[in-house]
Design a protein around this motif. Structure first.
Motif, PDB file in Angstrom:
ATOM      1  N   SER A 399      39.907  94.045  18.313  1.00  0.00           N
ATOM      2  CA  SER A 399      38.805  93.498  17.991  1.00  0.00           C
ATOM      3  C   SER A 399      38.737  92.051  17.820  1.00  0.00           C
ATOM      4  O   SER A 399      37.822  91.352  18.110  1.00  0.00           O
ATOM      5  CB  SER A 399      38.363  94.324  16.640  1.00  0.00           C
ATOM      6  N   TYR A 400      39.847  91.685  17.338  1.00  0.00           N
ATOM      7  CA  TYR A 400      40.127  90.188  17.113  1.00  0.00           C
ATOM      8  C   TYR A 400      39.870  89.484  18.565  1.00  0.00           C
ATOM      9  O   TYR A 400      39.248  88.529  18.655  1.00  0.00           O
ATOM     10  CB  TYR A 400      41.499  89.804  16.724  1.00  0.00           C
ATOM     11  N   VAL A 401      40.786  89.670  19.543  1.00  0.00           N
ATOM     12  CA  VAL A 401      40.559  89.288  20.989  1.00  0.00           C
ATOM     13  C   VAL A 401      38.937  89.470  21.607  1.00  0.00           C
ATOM     14  O   VAL A 401      38.272  88.291  21.893  1.00  0.00           O
ATOM     15  CB  VAL A 401      41.409  89.770  21.844  1.00  0.00           C
ATOM     16  N   LEU A 402      38.259  90.377  21.230  1.00  0.00           N
ATOM     17  CA  LEU A 402      37.028  90.726  21.784  1.00  0.00           C
ATOM     18  C   LEU A 402      36.203  89.640  21.024  1.00  0.00           C
ATOM     19  O   LEU A 402      35.321  89.062  21.695  1.00  0.00           O
ATOM     20  CB  LEU A 402      36.575  92.088  21.638  1.00  0.00           C
ATOM     21  N   LEU A 403      36.086  89.775  19.656  1.00  0.00           N
ATOM     22  CA  LEU A 403      35.169  88.958  18.831  1.00  0.00           C
ATOM     23  C   LEU A 403      35.263  87.446  19.186  1.00  0.00           C
ATOM     24  O   LEU A 403      34.178  86.730  19.256  1.00  0.00           O
ATOM     25  CB  LEU A 403      35.396  89.178  17.736  1.00  0.00           C
ATOM     26  N   LYS A 404      36.649  86.982  19.357  1.00  0.00           N
ATOM     27  CA  LYS A 404      36.866  85.530  19.477  1.00  0.00           C
ATOM     28  C   LYS A 404      36.419  85.225  21.051  1.00  0.00           C
ATOM     29  O   LYS A 404      35.721  84.210  20.898  1.00  0.00           O
ATOM     30  CB  LYS A 404      38.500  85.231  19.408  1.00  0.00           C
ATOM     31  N   LEU A 405      36.545  85.919  21.804  1.00  0.00           N
ATOM     32  CA  LEU A 405      36.214  85.562  23.230  1.00  0.00           C
ATOM     33  C   LEU A 405      34.590  85.784  23.344  1.00  0.00           C
ATOM     34  O   LEU A 405      34.109  85.031  24.232  1.00  0.00           O
ATOM     35  CB  LEU A 405      37.016  86.495  24.330  1.00  0.00           C
ATOM     36  N   LEU A 406      34.129  86.735  22.875  1.00  0.00           N
ATOM     37  CA  LEU A 406      32.642  87.120  22.861  1.00  0.00           C
ATOM     38  C   LEU A 406      31.784  85.936  22.115  1.00  0.00           C
ATOM     39  O   LEU A 406      30.566  85.843  22.189  1.00  0.00           O
ATOM     40  CB  LEU A 406      32.314  88.294  22.539  1.00  0.00           C
ATOM     41  N   THR A 407      32.544  85.392  21.222  1.00  0.00           N
ATOM     42  CA  THR A 407      31.590  84.121  20.452  1.00  0.00           C
ATOM     43  C   THR A 407      32.008  83.085  20.845  1.00  0.00           C
ATOM     44  O   THR A 407      31.795  81.959  20.117  1.00  0.00           O
ATOM     45  CB  THR A 407      31.879  84.408  18.818  1.00  0.00           C
ATOM     46  N   GLY A 408      32.789  82.775  21.987  1.00  0.00           N
ATOM     47  CA  GLY A 408      33.032  81.494  22.516  1.00  0.00           C
ATOM     48  C   GLY A 408      34.230  80.749  21.806  1.00  0.00           C
ATOM     49  O   GLY A 408      34.591  79.497  22.067  1.00  0.00           O
ATOM     50  N   LYS A 409      35.012  81.404  21.127  1.00  0.00           N
ATOM     51  CA  LYS A 409      36.079  80.712  20.406  1.00  0.00           C
ATOM     52  C   LYS A 409      37.259  80.992  20.922  1.00  0.00           C
ATOM     53  O   LYS A 409      38.504  81.539  20.581  1.00  0.00           O
ATOM     54  CB  LYS A 409      36.177  81.403  18.874  1.00  0.00           C
ATOM     55  N   PHE A 410      37.460  80.721  22.331  1.00  0.00           N
ATOM     56  CA  PHE A 410      38.500  80.973  23.441  1.00  0.00           C
ATOM     57  C   PHE A 410      39.790  80.222  22.855  1.00  0.00           C
ATOM     58  O   PHE A 410      40.912  80.632  23.092  1.00  0.00           O
ATOM     59  CB  PHE A 410      38.173  80.389  24.832  1.00  0.00           C
ATOM     60  N   LYS A 411      39.613  79.111  22.243  1.00  0.00           N
ATOM     61  CA  LYS A 411      40.713  78.252  21.970  1.00  0.00           C
ATOM     62  C   LYS A 411      41.698  78.937  20.819  1.00  0.00           C
ATOM     63  O   LYS A 411      42.718  78.489  20.562  1.00  0.00           O
ATOM     64  CB  LYS A 411      40.485  76.651  21.470  1.00  0.00           C
ATOM     65  N   GLU A 412      41.104  79.719  20.116  1.00  0.00           N
ATOM     66  CA  GLU A 412      41.551  80.431  18.947  1.00  0.00           C
ATOM     67  C   GLU A 412      42.527  81.576  19.286  1.00  0.00           C
ATOM     68  O   GLU A 412      43.260  82.230  18.726  1.00  0.00           O
ATOM     69  CB  GLU A 412      40.805  80.743  17.778  1.00  0.00           C
ATOM     70  N   VAL A 413      42.576  81.885  20.474  1.00  0.00           N
ATOM     71  CA  VAL A 413      43.215  83.157  21.077  1.00  0.00           C
ATOM     72  C   VAL A 413      44.407  82.836  21.977  1.00  0.00           C
ATOM     73  O   VAL A 413      44.022  82.115  23.000  1.00  0.00           O
ATOM     74  CB  VAL A 413      42.140  83.990  21.768  1.00  0.00           C
ATOM     75  N   SER A 414      45.538  83.264  21.822  1.00  0.00           N
ATOM     76  CA  SER A 414      46.721  82.894  22.627  1.00  0.00           C
ATOM     77  C   SER A 414      46.539  83.983  23.994  1.00  0.00           C
ATOM     78  O   SER A 414      46.066  84.986  24.098  1.00  0.00           O
ATOM     79  CB  SER A 414      47.823  82.980  21.977  1.00  0.00           C
ATOM     80  N   PRO A 415      47.066  83.365  25.117  1.00  0.00           N
ATOM     81  CA  PRO A 415      47.147  84.184  26.081  1.00  0.00           C
ATOM     82  C   PRO A 415      47.854  85.478  25.976  1.00  0.00           C
ATOM     83  O   PRO A 415      47.625  86.497  26.401  1.00  0.00           O
ATOM     84  CB  PRO A 415      48.131  83.339  27.211  1.00  0.00           C
ATOM     85  N   LEU A 416      48.872  85.420  25.197  1.00  0.00           N
ATOM     86  CA  LEU A 416      49.862  86.654  24.729  1.00  0.00           C
ATOM     87  C   LEU A 416      48.949  87.656  23.964  1.00  0.00           C
ATOM     88  O   LEU A 416      49.214  88.984  24.153  1.00  0.00           O
ATOM     89  CB  LEU A 416      51.057  86.137  24.167  1.00  0.00           C
ATOM     90  N   SER A 417      48.048  86.989  23.215  1.00  0.00           N
ATOM     91  CA  SER A 417      47.085  88.233  22.331  1.00  0.00           C
ATOM     92  C   SER A 417      46.299  88.678  23.109  1.00  0.00           C
ATOM     93  O   SER A 417      46.072  89.932  23.112  1.00  0.00           O
ATOM     94  CB  SER A 417      46.434  87.114  21.318  1.00  0.00           C
ATOM     95  N   VAL A 418      45.808  88.123  24.300  1.00  0.00           N
ATOM     96  CA  VAL A 418      44.706  88.571  25.301  1.00  0.00           C
ATOM     97  C   VAL A 418      45.781  89.861  25.813  1.00  0.00           C
ATOM     98  O   VAL A 418      45.211  90.837  26.273  1.00  0.00           O
ATOM     99  CB  VAL A 418      44.386  87.801  26.196  1.00  0.00           C
ATOM    100  N   PHE A 419      46.986  89.566  26.548  1.00  0.00           N
ATOM    101  CA  PHE A 419      47.815  90.567  27.077  1.00  0.00           C
ATOM    102  C   PHE A 419      48.209  91.728  26.378  1.00  0.00           C
ATOM    103  O   PHE A 419      47.861  92.760  26.953  1.00  0.00           O
ATOM    104  CB  PHE A 419      48.930  89.835  27.685  1.00  0.00           C
ATOM    105  N   LEU A 420      48.575  91.509  25.033  1.00  0.00           N
ATOM    106  CA  LEU A 420      48.513  92.795  24.015  1.00  0.00           C
ATOM    107  C   LEU A 420      47.280  93.564  24.136  1.00  0.00           C
ATOM    108  O   LEU A 420      47.467  94.661  23.968  1.00  0.00           O
ATOM    109  CB  LEU A 420      49.125  92.198  22.644  1.00  0.00           C
ATOM    110  N   ALA A 421      46.105  92.783  23.885  1.00  0.00           N
ATOM    111  CA  ALA A 421      45.049  93.588  23.678  1.00  0.00           C
ATOM    112  C   ALA A 421      44.726  94.469  25.095  1.00  0.00           C
ATOM    113  O   ALA A 421      44.203  95.801  24.893  1.00  0.00           O
ATOM    114  CB  ALA A 421      43.788  92.558  23.357  1.00  0.00           C
TER     115      ALA A 421
END
Length: 431
Positions: A399-421
């Motif tokens: 939910s953290y990765v989805l909400l951050k990406l869908l609200t345009g807050k890309f810089k707050e999400v690390s690549p490893l967090s995306v991979f884990l999701a």
């Protein structure tokens, strides 16, 4: 002691640390009986006495590594949930031998040792957002309080899967309520060692109530390990079924351990300014060694125990707490009848109050930022409801990765967090 464990630096002392270690042990001593019961149950067939010895010895070894190498106040033992998967899914359910299951656990331990040296597990801990780290502590608090209430019969399953209030006017549920009042009073009066005193007093009250069973003997020699030690089965280690079983062991153990380390460290105030667990690599190494050695001795996956929070609540802050807990497991090898007489109703009050103590990091969550608070809430609520620390982290991270990406807050999400999701989502389809 002060020089090695830096007691003054952590605002603690030898007496506090030892009491904390004993408290941690008392809240998790049930594993000395529960684990052998599970692994020796019908359909599994391991030797009860041998598994008891393996359980205690693996706890001693893994907790000693945690105490001396990582210098953190966490105790380890064969994990609940992981032993159920071992016994009831892999062996009794899928029909594999317990030797095959032990082989999977051994391979898991080896893989974890490699991942620890490569800093993969440490990187996973560090990529988890601070809001979710705080939520993990709160979720664990609710989870262990729930465990205590269910084990004591205060909460029980009603019709179907609906939870309901148990009969609290008699039996172990009544004893747990009495213990909660006593322990709560001790905590409110700031009595040192309140949780441990509460466990002992509640155990004694349980004798005339017929709940605490007084053993016929106090001491006994530990049973032999020979029926289960080094009993591995290698003929199917490259099969797809082994891969699926191994993945499940790896996933649950990794995120249960990560969740426990983060949650209890947050409560103890051990996280640094970046929200990182100190000596995380060393702590994860203790977990890896415990799992590998435990498989050799003949028991299921060894993991860091959430009940370590009970010792932290008593003031434990260093490896001396873990050293004390390891010592208690060593003593339990020879005084098993004495330690196993403590009923679940006596440890339930301690777990409920530790649940309260674990709630404090909720103050650090930004509830005005819904991209932070929604994942935090899902992390908190899913742990007790799914009966799993790992699943709470899964829902929180996705939910953290989805909400951050869908609200345009890309810089707050690390690549490893995306991979884990992505990995977590894939896990649901694999299962």
């Amino acid at each position: 002691m002060d020089s090695f464990f830096k007691l003054k630096e952590h605002n603690t002392d030898v007496k506090t640390e030892i009491m904390a270690g004993i408290t941690t042990f008392m809240t998790m001593a049930y594993i000395l009986v529960v684990n052998p019961l599970m692994l020796s149950s019908e359909g599994v067939g391991m030797d009860f006495g041998a598994v008891f010895t393996a359980t205690a010895l693996s706890a001693v070894i893994a907790t000693l590594v945690m105490a001396i190498y990582a210098k953190l106040p966490f105790a380890l033992a064969p994990g609940m949930g992981l032993n159920a998967f071992f016994a009831f899914t892999v062996v009794a359910g899928m029909g594999y031998s317990w030797e095959f299951a032990l082989t999977a656990v051994f391979l898991e331990g080896i893989i974890f040792i490699i991942l620890t040296f490569l800093n993969v597990r440490e990187a996973i801990i560090n990529c988890i957002p601070v809001s979710i780290k705080n939520a993990i502590s709160v979720g664990i608090g609710l989870f262990i309080a729930f465990i205590g209430l269910v084990n004591a019969g205060v909460i029980q399953t009603g019709d179907g899967t609906i939870l309901a209030l148990g009969n609290i006017t008699e039996g172990k549920a009544l004893l747990a309520i009495i213990g909660l009042v006593i322990t709560g009073l001790l905590v409110a009066k700031n009595i040192k060692g309140a949780l441990l005193i509460g466990i002992v007093v509640t155990t004694l009250i349980g004798i005339p109530m017929g709940i605490t069973k007084v053993p016929a003997q106090v001491a006994s020699l530990p049973p032999s390990l020979s029926p289960i030690m080094f009993k591995f089965q290698w003929d199917q280690i490259f099969s797809m079924k082994m891969l699926i079983i191994l993945f499940t062991f790896l996933f649950v153990d990794m995120f249960d351990t990560v969740g426990t380390l983060i949650g209890v460290s947050a409560k103890a105030g051990l996280l640094n300014e970046k929200g990182e667990v100190p000596n995380a690599k060393q702590a994860l190494f203790a977990d890896s060694i415990g799992t590998t050695v435990g498989a050799c001795l003949g028991t299921s996956t060894v993991t860091t125990y959430v009940e370590s929070a009970a010792g932290v609540a008593e003031g434990g802050r260093t490896g001396l707490t873990a050293l004390s807990a390891a010592g208690m497991f060593g003593i339990a090898l020879f005084f098993s009848p004495l330690f196993t007489m403590v009923p679940e109703a006596a440890t339930a009050p301690a777990l409920v109050l530790v649940g309260l103590f674990m709630m404090s990091p909720i103050k650090n969550i930004d509830f005005d930022d819904y991209t932070e608070s929604i994942p935090a809430f899902l992390t908190i609520i899913m742990m007790p409801l799914a009966y799993s620390i790992a699943e709470g982290i899964v829902f929180g991270m996705i939910s953290y990765v989805l909400l951050k990406l869908l609200t345009g807050k890309f810089k707050e999400v690390s690549p490893l967090s995306v991979f884990l999701a992505i990995l977590f989502v894939a896990k649901f389809f694999i299962e």
